[in-house]
Design an enzyme around this catalytic site. Structure first.
Site, PDB file in Angstrom:
ATOM      1  N   ASP A 231     -66.937  12.964 -21.363  1.00  0.00           N
ATOM      2  CA  ASP A 231     -68.133  12.715 -20.555  1.00  0.00           C
ATOM      3  C   ASP A 231     -69.395  13.230 -21.263  1.00  0.00           C
ATOM      4  O   ASP A 231     -69.334  13.739 -22.396  1.00  0.00           O
ATOM      5  CB  ASP A 231     -67.917  13.406 -19.193  1.00  0.00           C
ATOM      6  CG  ASP A 231     -68.560  12.660 -18.044  1.00  0.00           C
ATOM      7  OD1 ASP A 231     -69.489  11.867 -18.279  1.00  0.00           O
ATOM      8  OD2 ASP A 231     -68.143  12.896 -16.890  1.00  0.00           O
TER       9      ASP A 231
ATOM     10  N   GLU B 224     -70.624   8.052 -21.911  1.00  0.00           N
ATOM     11  CA  GLU B 224     -72.031   8.486 -21.873  1.00  0.00           C
ATOM     12  C   GLU B 224     -72.889   7.458 -21.134  1.00  0.00           C
ATOM     13  O   GLU B 224     -74.100   7.435 -21.289  1.00  0.00           O
ATOM     14  CB  GLU B 224     -72.571   8.870 -23.254  1.00  0.00           C
ATOM     15  CG  GLU B 224     -72.449   7.851 -24.330  1.00  0.00           C
ATOM     16  CD  GLU B 224     -73.424   6.709 -24.154  1.00  0.00           C
ATOM     17  OE1 GLU B 224     -72.960   5.667 -23.657  1.00  0.00           O
ATOM     18  OE2 GLU B 224     -74.616   6.861 -24.497  1.00  0.00           O
ATOM     19  N   TRP B 225     -72.204   6.652 -20.316  1.00  0.00           N
ATOM     20  CA  TRP B 225     -72.836   5.761 -19.330  1.00  0.00           C
ATOM     21  C   TRP B 225     -73.746   4.695 -19.960  1.00  0.00           C
ATOM     22  O   TRP B 225     -74.670   4.193 -19.323  1.00  0.00           O
ATOM     23  CB  TRP B 225     -73.629   6.595 -18.293  1.00  0.00           C
ATOM     24  CG  TRP B 225     -72.938   7.851 -17.893  1.00  0.00           C
ATOM     25  CD1 TRP B 225     -71.664   7.945 -17.398  1.00  0.00           C
ATOM     26  CD2 TRP B 225     -73.427   9.200 -17.981  1.00  0.00           C
ATOM     27  NE1 TRP B 225     -71.343   9.264 -17.168  1.00  0.00           N
ATOM     28  CE2 TRP B 225     -72.405  10.053 -17.517  1.00  0.00           C
ATOM     29  CE3 TRP B 225     -74.638   9.756 -18.396  1.00  0.00           C
ATOM     30  CZ2 TRP B 225     -72.547  11.435 -17.468  1.00  0.00           C
ATOM     31  CZ3 TRP B 225     -74.785  11.140 -18.356  1.00  0.00           C
ATOM     32  CH2 TRP B 225     -73.742  11.953 -17.896  1.00  0.00           C
ATOM     33  N   GLY B 226     -73.498   4.399 -21.228  1.00  0.00           N
ATOM     34  CA  GLY B 226     -74.299   3.349 -21.890  1.00  0.00           C
ATOM     35  C   GLY B 226     -75.683   3.798 -22.302  1.00  0.00           C
ATOM     36  O   GLY B 226     -76.496   2.992 -22.750  1.00  0.00           O
TER      37      GLY B 226
ATOM     38  N   ASP C 107     -72.080   5.454 -12.859  1.00  0.00           N
ATOM     39  CA  ASP C 107     -70.834   5.430 -12.082  1.00  0.00           C
ATOM     40  C   ASP C 107     -70.808   4.335 -11.013  1.00  0.00           C
ATOM     41  O   ASP C 107     -71.788   4.087 -10.323  1.00  0.00           O
ATOM     42  CB  ASP C 107     -70.634   6.779 -11.377  1.00  0.00           C
ATOM     43  CG  ASP C 107     -70.273   7.877 -12.358  1.00  0.00           C
ATOM     44  OD1 ASP C 107     -70.305   7.630 -13.580  1.00  0.00           O
ATOM     45  OD2 ASP C 107     -69.964   8.990 -11.891  1.00  0.00           O
TER      46      ASP C 107
HETATM   47  C1  GLA Z   1     -69.239  11.508 -14.488  1.00  0.00           C
HETATM   48  C2  GLA Z   1     -68.366  10.326 -14.904  1.00  0.00           C
HETATM   49  C3  GLA Z   1     -67.359  10.019 -13.806  1.00  0.00           C
HETATM   50  C4  GLA Z   1     -66.507  11.259 -13.549  1.00  0.00           C
HETATM   51  C5  GLA Z   1     -67.385  12.463 -13.225  1.00  0.00           C
HETATM   52  C6  GLA Z   1     -66.604  13.771 -13.198  1.00  0.00           C
HETATM   53  O1  GLA Z   1     -70.036  11.185 -13.395  1.00  0.00           O
HETATM   54  O2  GLA Z   1     -69.158   9.192 -15.175  1.00  0.00           O
HETATM   55  O3  GLA Z   1     -66.544   8.921 -14.148  1.00  0.00           O
HETATM   56  O4  GLA Z   1     -65.720  11.513 -14.679  1.00  0.00           O
HETATM   57  O5  GLA Z   1     -68.418  12.626 -14.195  1.00  0.00           O
HETATM   58  O6  GLA Z   1     -67.404  14.866 -12.904  1.00  0.00           O
END
Ligand code: GLA
Length: 408
Positions: free
Chosen positions: A155, A188-190, A210
């Site tokens: 993450d 890293e969410w893009g 997310d």
């Molecule tokens: C981030 C990630 C999620 C999850 C949470 C855990 O938000 O994007 O998929 O793993 O952390 O804390």
């Protein structure tokens, strides 16, 4: 409805340059030749996980038919560890949650013929505040290898401005050095356009923030708003050319069985399979309804996801709430998904002969005036005529029809 094709590659050119592609990163190339399939604890349980609950989940994973349908990985997300490392600097499984330790739990997962995955973070702390890996990359990778970890989700919280490419390359090297093949899942969410540089670093990378259990409207979860299925869908088309065997765009884990309506779950699952997305179920398998099981284990839909060509679908047509997504498959077959994202039922009347399909990524084309294809409806599990005739069907709101086209 009169349907005309549209060109939907407008955004693709924005992403056509590459930056910082690693010259030195290496990975276990044989992994994830098709999108990884598994289960992850986060979407339902967040940090409320423990050994009895999870062993029950492992057991149901097998007895429910998920394993037989192709799901393989069992991944613990955030919240599995103690708040402090031990005197040697090693991470420790929370002894209250895992009284027998993590190796024993990993052995249990393996004893059922499944593979074991775990979570940590490139920052100093995980998103939920547990010890992160920053500064401990090689030590943590060694520990995971000693436990038998097969998959690491990594993450991006609490990273304090560090360089994302270098941080993920460092962990890649740590995994290589530890020597145990592990799928490396970048999360890293893009934010740093991982599709441009992560092909040689990991097997999958998150493309967005997310997901939440909502189809079109966003819902509030713990005081913040995750993305809906359609929010995420709309961010995938322009990056499809970056995915392929061993390196996948990850539009986040599944919310099937987590509170959406049956048709929404069905559409969500279909679209993720059309996108060749990693399929990480995120529901409580022990309480899964027959409908949820039927969705998650629909082998014909899963076969689209797992097609060896590894081509992501593209949006061929969009008008007035109706979209047509097409996914070229191996052996010159094609998957076609009609999506009704409007708030009322709509009838499509689709003349295949008016709609030749050309895909610049897979370099395939389908001209229905030249070749006739048989249609098989993958949810109703029945033949649906051929492309020689107009395809007419009413689709409820937030629902899909998914067809597989094979040569006559
Ligand atoms: C981030 C990630 C999620 C999850 C949470 C855990 O938000 O994007 O998929 O793993 O952390 O804390």
């Amino acid at each position: 409805m009169n349907i005309k094709p549209v060109k939907s590659f407008l955004l693709a050119s924005l992403f056509s340059t590459t930056i910082g592609t690693s010259l030195y990163a290496q990975k276990f190339e044989e992994l994830a030749q098709t999108p990884p399939m598994g289960w992850n604890s986060w979407n339902t349980f967040q940090t409320n996980i423990d050994e009895p609950l999870l062993k029950g989940m492992v057991d149901t994973y097998v007895s429910s038919g998920m394993k037989d349908a192709g799901y393989t990985y069992f991944v613990l997300d955030d919240g599995w560890m103690s708040m402090d490392r031990d005197k040697n600097g090693d991470l420790v499984a929370d002894p209250k949650k895992f009284p027998n330790g993590m190796k024993e739990f990993a052995d249990y997962v393996h004893s059922k013929g499944l593979k074991f995955g775990i979570y940590n973070c490139a920052g100093t702390k995980t998103c939920a505040g547990y010890p992160g890996t920053r500064g401990y990359e090689y030590q943590d990778a060694r520990l995971y290898a000693s436990w038998g970890v097969d998959y690491l989700k990594f993450d991006w919280c609490n990273t304090d401005g560090i360089n994302a490419i270098e941080a993920y390359k460092t962990m890649n090297k740590a995994i290589r050095t530890a020597g145990r093949p592990m799928i490396f899942s970048l999360c890293e969410w893009g934010q740093h356009f991982p599709w441009r540089w992560a092909k040689d670093v990991g097997q999958l990378w998150r493309s967005t923030g997310d997901i939440g259990p909502a189809f079109s409207e966003t819902v509030t979860r713990n005081g913040w708003k995750p993305l809906s299925v359609l929010n995420i869908l709309d961010r995938q088309d322009s990056i499809r050319q970056y995915a392929g065997p061993g390196h996948w765009n990850d539009p986040d884990m599944l919310e099937v069985g987590n509170g959406m309506k049956f048709n929404e779950d069905k559409a969500h699952f279909s679209l993720w399979c059309m996108l060749a997305a990693p399929l990480m179920a995120g529901n409580d398998l022990r309480k899964m309804s027959a409908q949820t099981t039927a969705i998650l284990t629909n082998k014909d839909i899963i076969a689209l996801d797992q097609d060896p060509l590894g081509i992501e679908a593209f949006r061929y047509y969009a008008f007035d709430g109706i979209e047509i997504w097409v996914k070229p498959l191996a052996n010159n077959e094609l998957a076609v998904c009609f999506l009704n994202r409007s708030d009322h039922p709509q009838t499509v009347s689709y003349d295949w002969k008016d709609h030749a399909i050309t895909d610049t990524v897979s370099k395939t084309s389908f001209d229905f005036t030249q070749t006739t294809y048989k249609l098989h409806d993958l949810w109703d599990k029945k033949d649906a005529g051929t492309t020689a005739k107009i395809f007419k069907q009413t689709i409820p709101a937030d629902d899909v029809v998914v067809l597989r086209l094979t040569k006559e």
